[in-house]
Design a protein around this motif. Structure first.
Motif, mmCIF file in Angstrom:
data_model
loop_
_atom_site.group_PDB
_atom_site.id
_atom_site.type_symbol
_atom_site.label_atom_id
_atom_site.label_comp_id
_atom_site.label_asym_id
_atom_site.label_seq_id
_atom_site.Cartn_x
_atom_site.Cartn_y
_atom_site.Cartn_z
ATOM 1 N N LYS A 177 0.963 -1.216 -0.040
ATOM 2 C CA LYS A 177 -0.011 0.252 -0.079
ATOM 3 C C LYS A 177 0.786 1.208 -0.117
ATOM 4 O O LYS A 177 1.907 1.053 0.490
ATOM 5 C CB LYS A 177 -0.913 0.121 1.232
ATOM 6 C CG LYS A 177 -0.388 0.051 2.449
ATOM 7 C CD LYS A 177 -1.404 0.272 3.558
ATOM 8 C CE LYS A 177 -0.310 0.487 5.184
ATOM 9 N NZ LYS A 177 -1.411 0.488 6.172
ATOM 10 N N GLU A 178 0.263 2.359 -0.513
ATOM 11 C CA GLU A 178 1.077 3.682 -0.553
ATOM 12 C C GLU A 178 1.256 4.258 0.835
ATOM 13 O O GLU A 178 0.106 4.302 1.310
ATOM 14 C CB GLU A 178 0.449 4.360 -1.500
ATOM 15 C CG GLU A 178 0.615 4.058 -3.058
ATOM 16 C CD GLU A 178 0.150 5.181 -3.961
ATOM 17 O OE1 GLU A 178 -0.276 6.108 -3.532
ATOM 18 O OE2 GLU A 178 0.428 5.045 -5.370
ATOM 19 N N GLU A 179 2.311 4.643 1.079
ATOM 20 C CA GLU A 179 2.333 5.675 2.306
ATOM 21 C C GLU A 179 3.446 6.751 1.997
ATOM 22 O O GLU A 179 4.700 6.578 2.467
ATOM 23 C CB GLU A 179 2.996 4.778 3.341
ATOM 24 C CG GLU A 179 3.234 5.414 4.892
ATOM 25 C CD GLU A 179 3.485 4.330 5.816
ATOM 26 O OE1 GLU A 179 3.852 4.974 6.957
ATOM 27 O OE2 GLU A 179 3.695 3.370 5.642
ATOM 28 N N PRO A 180 2.827 7.804 1.360
ATOM 29 C CA PRO A 180 3.753 8.796 0.740
ATOM 30 C C PRO A 180 4.577 9.299 1.788
ATOM 31 O O PRO A 180 4.208 9.621 3.120
ATOM 32 C CB PRO A 180 2.614 9.826 0.169
ATOM 33 C CG PRO A 180 1.455 9.142 0.111
ATOM 34 C CD PRO A 180 1.469 8.043 1.016
ATOM 35 N N PHE A 181 5.626 9.882 1.263
ATOM 36 C CA PHE A 181 6.550 10.959 2.273
ATOM 37 C C PHE A 181 5.855 12.368 2.390
ATOM 38 O O PHE A 181 4.935 12.413 1.957
ATOM 39 C CB PHE A 181 7.956 11.142 1.660
ATOM 40 C CG PHE A 181 8.785 9.755 1.704
ATOM 41 C CD1 PHE A 181 9.513 9.345 2.824
ATOM 42 C CD2 PHE A 181 9.035 9.075 0.505
ATOM 43 C CE1 PHE A 181 10.332 8.692 2.785
ATOM 44 C CE2 PHE A 181 9.851 8.011 0.649
ATOM 45 C CZ PHE A 181 10.675 7.633 1.746
ATOM 46 N N SER A 182 6.409 12.786 3.355
ATOM 47 C CA SER A 182 5.883 14.295 3.743
ATOM 48 C C SER A 182 6.304 14.866 2.437
ATOM 49 O O SER A 182 7.324 14.845 2.008
ATOM 50 C CB SER A 182 6.355 14.601 4.830
ATOM 51 O OG SER A 182 5.912 14.038 6.083
ATOM 52 N N CYS A 183 5.443 15.664 1.606
ATOM 53 C CA CYS A 183 5.363 16.157 0.367
ATOM 54 C C CYS A 183 6.649 17.220 0.329
ATOM 55 O O CYS A 183 6.609 18.289 1.486
ATOM 56 C CB CYS A 183 4.502 16.405 -0.295
ATOM 57 S SG CYS A 183 3.317 15.346 -0.778
ATOM 58 N N SER A 184 7.777 17.269 -0.263
ATOM 59 C CA SER A 184 8.409 18.359 -0.451
ATOM 60 C C SER A 184 8.006 19.263 -1.685
ATOM 61 O O SER A 184 7.435 18.883 -2.679
ATOM 62 C CB SER A 184 10.089 18.040 -0.502
ATOM 63 O OG SER A 184 10.290 17.301 0.604
ATOM 64 N N SER A 185 8.820 20.337 -2.058
ATOM 65 C CA SER A 185 8.343 21.314 -3.170
ATOM 66 C C SER A 185 8.951 20.634 -4.449
ATOM 67 O O SER A 185 9.930 19.576 -4.244
ATOM 68 C CB SER A 185 9.027 22.510 -3.175
ATOM 69 O OG SER A 185 10.612 22.295 -3.085
ATOM 70 N N LYS A 186 8.466 20.715 -5.538
ATOM 71 C CA LYS A 186 8.702 20.161 -6.844
ATOM 72 C C LYS A 186 10.281 20.639 -7.037
ATOM 73 O O LYS A 186 10.878 19.577 -7.421
ATOM 74 C CB LYS A 186 7.995 20.743 -7.677
ATOM 75 C CG LYS A 186 8.107 20.190 -9.366
ATOM 76 C CD LYS A 186 7.416 20.681 -10.312
ATOM 77 C CE LYS A 186 7.577 20.058 -11.543
ATOM 78 N NZ LYS A 186 6.730 20.873 -12.719
ATOM 79 N N GLN A 187 10.744 21.516 -6.794
ATOM 80 C CA GLN A 187 11.741 22.004 -7.073
ATOM 81 C C GLN A 187 12.872 21.226 -6.190
ATOM 82 O O GLN A 187 14.109 20.867 -6.841
ATOM 83 C CB GLN A 187 12.191 23.525 -6.678
ATOM 84 C CG GLN A 187 13.434 24.083 -7.166
ATOM 85 C CD GLN A 187 13.773 24.053 -8.900
ATOM 86 O OE1 GLN A 187 12.803 24.420 -9.288
ATOM 87 N NE2 GLN A 187 14.654 23.667 -9.215
ATOM 88 N N LEU A 188 12.777 20.896 -4.929
ATOM 89 C CA LEU A 188 13.676 20.165 -4.157
ATOM 90 C C LEU A 188 13.703 18.837 -4.696
ATOM 91 O O LEU A 188 14.853 18.153 -4.515
ATOM 92 C CB LEU A 188 13.010 20.197 -2.502
ATOM 93 C CG LEU A 188 13.419 21.410 -1.875
ATOM 94 C CD1 LEU A 188 12.734 21.408 -0.425
ATOM 95 C CD2 LEU A 188 14.746 21.911 -1.811
ATOM 96 N N ARG A 189 12.596 18.347 -4.947
ATOM 97 C CA ARG A 189 12.569 16.900 -5.683
ATOM 98 C C ARG A 189 13.379 16.646 -6.590
ATOM 99 O O ARG A 189 14.046 15.549 -7.347
ATOM 100 C CB ARG A 189 11.333 16.195 -5.854
ATOM 101 C CG ARG A 189 10.357 16.257 -4.590
ATOM 102 C CD ARG A 189 9.361 15.035 -4.820
ATOM 103 N NE ARG A 189 8.725 14.668 -3.465
ATOM 104 C CZ ARG A 189 9.271 14.136 -2.427
ATOM 105 N NH1 ARG A 189 10.469 13.733 -2.718
ATOM 106 N NH2 ARG A 189 8.492 13.788 -1.330
#
Length: 570
Positions: free
Chosen positions: A221-233
């Protein structure tokens, strides 16, 4: 702790690793490649080019398992390049890591803002100074070891992984074990020099571990990371670090460099003082971290990985920047400074006489002998000579010298052997003769080249060997043209597509055998005659002996009777 080397069983003495190493950190001893850790920048190029996959990396997976079985909490700090290899399954990685036993799973870029802000300060500093980013441990190594005068140009902050480790220790407690998981072998060395990181795994090691545990991401199952900005990724890609800095109109010009060779070229220019008022983003790996030395060998190229990363970055939630800011403020007082000192590595220098002796041992007697072919991994023969002087290389690593030596030895054997040797091509024409063959055929190798074998020998045997690939050994053959008898071997050389003909001329031996045989027959005849004569003489002697014996008997009998008569009369 040192963790990398080459397997003795697989190392084939090809020198591919020596040629690939940009800083000559590999020595060859007893025909075995060995990494010189004091010189190594941990770029991983030697492992990538090894045709035998002879890399030997001491994995910390078992130690990680040991931590997971213990009472202390264990947190995984994951580099942002994970999405480049996992693609659509990226959001399932936290679940997989928790199945392995990790108590917490965090992204290393979640705490990167303070470091980027510090970079922005240097990008906006007035003056002509040039600064170099400190994200890449291999770039830091090459500067500290081979451009020590430029160590002061490295922005004095720790890497994001080290800073994240400090944050995690502060957040979960100092006794918490931090395991960094990323795309880079250099992080293994870098991590052990920092108290904030306990162990390091590469994505390649993680992938193998998941397979061992039969964990399939597609089934989780999915358990996403705490989202970061698109630029940081996009930090793991070329320009991912400096694009946002450049957009804020820094005072300094920005240069982005990836790949060790290009990095060294730029460092050479910086050393000469030709770049001024510049911020340089450097990565030792081509395509930056998505082409890292610890990435799995899954057949996916860097362009596909970049697309995976971009898609994942796009899918991140819109309020990620706010979450990142909260994390940053919470741990704002944690130190991130670091001083980069010189680790210069110097070689011992031979004097001119010592170097000349080494060059002579490599067959380099004249300047024209110094081919500088780079096949040994060194740019010049003299550079190789210095490596030999420092016990980093061996004389026989000079391939032209060893080839010439082997050819000389082969030619000596070919020319000096008493055996008759000829090389015949697959068209059954003569290619070459040795001197013994020239003497046997009463011709020269120049004159016989291209002449069909049937002009001198029976073609049938050669055709049979070529067609069946079954060699003929020690076959007795009469050569009418030469009025000779030979013992021949006909051997098909598959790799060279030629026939090797080796023969011994036993004509003189045959003549000697015939002469000896005639002598034996003559001796037998003579012996028979002598025997016959002796028999005749014996018979004649016996006859004479018989007559004289009879006469003697008669005489003695008469003498006896006469004596007896005299005694009676008396």
């Amino acid at each position: 702790m040192w963790f990398m080397g080459f397997s003795k069983a697989n190392c084939q003495n090809c020198y591919a690793c020596v040629r690939a190493c940009p800083v000559h950190a590999i020595k060859v001893k007893n025909e075995q490649a060995q990494i010189i850790k004091e010189r190594c920048i941990v770029c991983g190029r030697c492992f990538k080019v090894c045709p035998q996959n002879a890399k030997s990396i001491k994995s910390e997976k078992e130690m990680v398992k040991h931590y997971l079985r213990g009472r202390q909490k264990v947190v995984a700090s994951v580099a942002p390049s994970f999405a480049a290899i996992l693609g659509e399954h990226s959001n399932k990685l936290p679940t997989a890591l928790k199945l392995l036993g990790f108590d917490y799973v965090e992204e290393a870029i979640s705490t990167v803002h303070p470091i980027i802000e510090e970079y922005e300060k240097y990008a906006n500093k007035p003056g002509d100074d040039t600064y170099i980013t400190s994200f890449c441990p291999s770039v830091n190594n090459i500067i500290q070891k081979y451009y020590p005068d430029l160590a002061k140009n490295i922005i004095p902050v720790v890497s994001p992984s080290t800073f994240n480790g400090r944050v995690l220790k502060n957040k979960y407690g100092k006794e918490t074990r931090v395991v960094f998981i990323g795309p880079c072998l250099g992080k293994k060395n870098d991590g052990h020099n920092e108290e904030s990181i306990d162990l390091v795994l590469t994505f390649e090691e993680l992938e193998k571990w998941l397979k061992e545990e039969n964990i399939e991401l597609k089934d989780l199952k999915e358990e996403p990371f705490s989202c970061s900005s698109k630029q940081l990724r996009l930090l793991p890609t070329i320009g991912g670090l400096t694009n946002s800095i450049e957009a804020k109109n820094p005072r300094k010009s920005i240069i982005r460099v990836d790949g060790i060779k290009d990095c060294m070229q730029v460092l050479d220019v910086v050393k000469k003082g030709q770049f001024k008022n510049t911020l340089i983003e450097m990565s030792s790996c081509r395509h930056s971290c998505i082409g890292g030395s610890g990435m799995p060998e899954d057949g996916v190229n860097c362009y596909e990985r970049r697309e995976n990363l971009k898609k994942y970055a796009k899918s991140c939630c819109e309020n990620s920047d706010k979450k990142d800011e909260i994390v940053e403020n919470e741990f704002l007082n944690i130190a991130f400074d670091k001083e980069f000192l010189s680790k210069e590595v110097l070689l011992n220098q031979p004097n001119s006489e010592q170097l000349r002796e080494i060059l002579n041992n490599m067959g380099k007697y004249e300047k024209s002998d110094e081919l500088n072919c780079k096949s040994c991994g060194y740019h010049t023969c003299r550079e190789k000579g210095i490596a030999v002087y420092n016990n980093m290389a061996e004389i026989n690593m000079c391939l032209p010298f060893m080839r010439e030596k082997a050819e000389d030895l082969s030619n000596v054997i070919f020319d000096m052997t008493p055996n008759i040797i000829a090389i015949i091509d697959k068209e059954l024409d003569f290619v070459q003769l040795n001197p013994s063959a020239e003497q046997f055929f009463k011709t020269s190798r120049q004159n016989i080249k291209g002449i069909p074998v049937e002009m001198f020998l029976e073609e049938e045997d050669f055709k049979k060997v070529k067609d069946t690939k079954k060699n003929i050994f020690k076959q007795r053959k009469s050569i009418k043209q030469n009025d000779a008898t030979i013992i021949q071997s006909i051997i098909w050389l598959e790799k060279n597509q030629v026939i090797l003909w080796i023969a011994d001329d036993i004509t003189k031996n045959e003549e000697l055998q015939e002469k000896l045989q005639k002598m034996k027959i003559d001796a037998i005849d003579m012996a028979q005659k002598v025997i016959n004569k002796q028999m005749t003489v014996a018979q004649e002697i016996a006859s004479l002996l018989g007559e004289t014996t009879a006469e003697t008997k008669v005489t003695l009998t008469q003498l006896k009777n006469l004596i007896l008569e005299d005694e009676v009369s008396m």
